[in-house]
Motif scaffolding. Sequence first.
Motif, PDB file in Angstrom:
ATOM      1  N   ASP A   1      -2.420 -33.252  26.802  1.00 17.82           N
ATOM      2  CA  ASP A   1      -3.536 -32.940  27.703  1.00 17.82           C
ATOM      3  C   ASP A   1      -3.311 -31.547  28.269  1.00 17.82           C
ATOM      4  OD1 ASP A   1      -5.664 -32.946  29.336  1.00 17.82           O
ATOM      5  OD2 ASP A   1      -5.038 -34.655  30.557  1.00 17.82           O
ATOM      6  N   ILE A   2      -4.308 -30.667  28.169  1.00 18.76           N
ATOM      7  CA  ILE A   2      -4.223 -29.295  28.646  1.00 18.76           C
ATOM      8  C   ILE A   2      -5.287 -29.092  29.706  1.00 18.76           C
ATOM      9  CG2 ILE A   2      -4.231 -26.865  27.976  1.00 18.76           C
ATOM     10  CD1 ILE A   2      -3.688 -27.770  25.097  1.00 18.76           C
ATOM     11  N   ALA A   3      -4.860 -28.645  30.901  1.00 16.05           N
ATOM     12  CA  ALA A   3      -5.816 -28.486  32.001  1.00 16.05           C
ATOM     13  C   ALA A   3      -5.342 -27.374  32.916  1.00 16.05           C
ATOM     14  CB  ALA A   3      -5.964 -29.792  32.774  1.00 16.05           C
ATOM     15  N   SER A   4      -6.269 -26.904  33.764  1.00 16.64           N
ATOM     16  CA  SER A   4      -5.946 -25.875  34.752  1.00 16.64           C
ATOM     17  C   SER A   4      -6.975 -25.943  35.871  1.00 16.64           C
ATOM     18  CB  SER A   4      -5.945 -24.482  34.126  1.00 16.64           C
ATOM     19  OG  SER A   4      -5.744 -23.482  35.105  1.00 16.64           O
ATOM     20  N   MET A   5      -6.565 -25.600  37.076  1.00 22.20           N
ATOM     21  CA  MET A   5      -7.474 -25.516  38.212  1.00 22.20           C
ATOM     22  C   MET A   5      -7.970 -24.100  38.425  1.00 22.20           C
ATOM     23  SD  MET A   5      -7.772 -28.577  39.167  1.00 22.20           S
ATOM     24  CE  MET A   5      -8.587 -28.373  40.743  1.00 22.20           C
ATOM     25  N   SER A   6      -7.773 -23.243  37.427  1.00 23.94           N
ATOM     26  CA  SER A   6      -8.183 -21.854  37.546  1.00 23.94           C
ATOM     27  C   SER A   6      -9.713 -21.741  37.601  1.00 23.94           C
ATOM     28  CB  SER A   6      -7.662 -21.044  36.351  1.00 23.94           C
ATOM     29  OG  SER A   6      -8.164 -19.735  36.374  1.00 23.94           O
ATOM     30  N   PRO A   7     -10.259 -20.940  38.539  1.00 22.92           N
ATOM     31  CA  PRO A   7     -11.724 -20.781  38.589  1.00 22.92           C
ATOM     32  C   PRO A   7     -12.266 -19.995  37.408  1.00 22.92           C
ATOM     33  CG  PRO A   7     -10.654 -19.340  40.181  1.00 22.92           C
ATOM     34  CD  PRO A   7      -9.576 -20.202  39.619  1.00 22.92           C
ATOM     35  N   SER A   8     -11.395 -19.255  36.731  1.00 22.17           N
ATOM     36  CA  SER A   8     -11.841 -18.485  35.562  1.00 22.17           C
ATOM     37  C   SER A   8     -11.249 -19.086  34.305  1.00 22.17           C
ATOM     38  CB  SER A   8     -11.413 -17.018  35.689  1.00 22.17           C
ATOM     39  OG  SER A   8     -10.003 -16.925  35.816  1.00 22.17           O
ATOM     40  N   ILE A   9     -11.851 -18.738  33.186  1.00 19.31           N
ATOM     41  CA  ILE A   9     -11.411 -19.292  31.904  1.00 19.31           C
ATOM     42  C   ILE A   9     -10.048 -18.702  31.529  1.00 19.31           C
ATOM     43  CG2 ILE A   9     -11.929 -19.427  29.440  1.00 19.31           C
ATOM     44  CD1 ILE A   9     -14.863 -19.449  30.137  1.00 19.31           C
ATOM     45  N   VAL A  10      -9.153 -19.597  31.073  1.00 17.90           N
ATOM     46  CA  VAL A  10      -7.804 -19.200  30.662  1.00 17.90           C
ATOM     47  C   VAL A  10      -7.606 -19.627  29.214  1.00 17.90           C
ATOM     48  CG1 VAL A  10      -5.346 -19.432  31.097  1.00 17.90           C
ATOM     49  CG2 VAL A  10      -6.952 -19.463  33.007  1.00 17.90           C
TER      50      VAL A  10
END
Length: 821
Positions: free
Chosen positions: A136-145
């Motif tokens: 599972d790959i996730a991020s809380m970044s507001p911009s696309i990573v």
Amino acid sequence: MMAGMRPIWGHWILIFWLGTCAEALTRATGSKPAEFGKRYTGFVDKNTEELYSFSYTSKNDTVDALRVFVSSNSINLEFPVLFVVRQQKAILSWQVPMVFRGNFPRTYTYQDVSRTLCPTEPEEGTGSQEQFIYIDIASMSPSIVQYELMVTRLLSFQLKTSVPFNFSASPSQPQYFLYTFPEGVDSVIIKVKSPENYPCSVVSVQDISCPVYDLDYNVEFNGVYQTMTKQAAITVQRKEYPGGKFYVVFVIKPEDYTCGGTVPQSTQGSGNHTWNLKRVKHMEVTVSPSVKDSVYVQATLLCLLYFLIFYVGSLLVAFVHYVSIHRKERNLKGSPDEGEGTVAASHPITTSTPDGSSYGAIDESSPGARKMTPPPIPRPRVYSDSSADEESDFDAIPEMETDKNVIRAKTFLYVSDLAVKDRRVVSKKYRIYFWNIITIAVFYALPVVQLVITYQTVLNVTGNQDICYYNFLCAHPLGVLSAFNNVMSNMGHVLLGFLFLLIVLRRDLLHRHLLEVNDTYAKDYGIPKHFGLFYTMGVALIMEGVLSACYHVCPNYSNFQFDTSFMYMIAGLCMLKLYQTRHPDINASAYAAYASFALVIFLAVMGVIFGKDNIWFWVIFSIVHVVGSLALSTHIYYMGRFRIDVSNADFGIFKRIAQVLYTDCMQQCSRPMYMDRMILLIVGNIVNWLFAIFGLVFRPRDFPSYLLGIFICNLLLYLAFYIIMKLRSSERIQTLPLFCIIATAVVWAAALYFFFQTLSSWEQTPAESREKNRSCIILHFFDDHDIWHFLSATAMFFSFLVLLTLDDDLDVVRRDKIPVF
């Protein structure tokens, strides 16, 4: 009302359960099927996450290991990309950028991460099984990573016995491998090599369990571990791993302080953060079978057999001596007083005194010298103290001090001049050395044993093998001991020390028997026999073995003095014994001698603590060394008669110094009053001053060895002077002491060769110390330092025999004919 609420709560629980199942079903059906060995690229943000699923079939007789590689272009530490790997029985997660804490406040971040997943072994009898892995790959970044993902199957996960395996690792890309004990192998040694000193790394051995601790901040949580620069070695026993398997884990540290290095250079820096470090270490690992139990038995028997030879040899010498004595007794027709003795057996001394008398032995120029009755021996007044236990140099009879100074002021002294005290009093004075060293040994050894047991227990419990500085390439464990061979090789000191005590006891009993029957030669001929210092030397040799064994239980910075304390005492006792031989009445008291030894040990401790970088310590030590040498030289030159009276006027000290300079320097400038002693003391002071200058200029890191070198050089210098003066006085060296002198020189030379083959050093970091480790050289069990233990014990035993037998030729020479030097 309560009953009416139950359906409502049940309704909400049902809705929650259905929602969870729906979400799980959606995620499962929304996962992307993926293949091994293929690189995947994607994008995530706070509204988007990705799920990849991998499947494979595991077989009953194989171990399948998978490795996951991920990376991200994000450098925002507030919103990292999170990776979660779910397996059948394990879960593993990490973030990118991966952050490691270094020496506060520095941190190190990496954007490329590679981890090995904990292998899943199918249960026996189940055959093949289908295995699933979800990432599972996730991020809380507001911009696309952006991210990258690739999963591969490891083809070389299991290490093979005696087959080298090469690989590389970095802080964010640790490695670990599986090893299984072959049948019939109960112990293996893991050897790791690297062509580079740095980056610093950690080698760990862990039990088969999940998770595997393979990061810098958790590798110390499980198993045993070592830090490493160029090489490392860990011995593993099957009994420690009931399953017969273990993991070998390799972790690269983010900085090199632990291994003695500095802060790593960064390619891009921002404040206290260091990015994109190229810290890759190439290593080679080999797992080989260790020695079998039979080798332990062979090595122990070899050790015992080697020292048993000395016991057999001593019995043969004693038997020959016994037969020789009885043969002489059968050939004698009368007592020495009737002229049948062997008084004239020694050679005459050609060196003459100013009054025309020769000094050394009875003249044999007369054809009938061997048949003459020994002339009456002029004896000086014999004084006895009021108490046989008196340890003071002052006597109860007032005129003793005056007579003593008059006698010692003679230009040419004989042993009879310095043997005026009652024999029983002097013997008891020297026996105080023996009882004091017994007390010191007991009170010194008990806390030492307690401390090293604690060290060994901490090592076994924590698994931190950096605590002790072994030669890990030749460290054979037995029971709780991690290096049994280093402990057992000290057996020689104990066995030979006990043998020397037996030899001294035999001589002591024989001498007492001769005194009881009023033997003339025992009372008035030869060097006065006092065995107290010899007994003390034997106990010191035994304690050197005991404390050296304790030190080698866990050698490190904190207990170094255990290995050297009694070496200082042995060197000092040998010098005292050598001096006491011809100065039986004016030797140092036991209390003063042991106080001096305590000061030396204190200086050794201070040298280790402050001697590395503190110039002021070396200045103070050099001054103390030089001043102490001068003070001791003055005492030796005047045979204890030099006194400074401070009870008179304020300038009494300076008046006394002026008188000494005038009488002994100006009036005797052309020729000193005591030429032989002056030559010895000049050479001795030059040697000690050179030692002081060397220490002040170079400041050697191994201060205890430097201090021990000072003692040994002074002892050898004094022994050489004694032998030269003995030969110069036309005295002879018999066959047994000559053999011991040659054996001592040869064995010491060989011992020192192995001593300087440094195999470890607690002055450096544990990782740097392991760079000096070497393999065993005898029976694959003993290393160079073990051989040093064997040879040094042998050399000290022969050295003691030299002091014990050196003046046996004087047993038939009158004491008023034996010169003092």
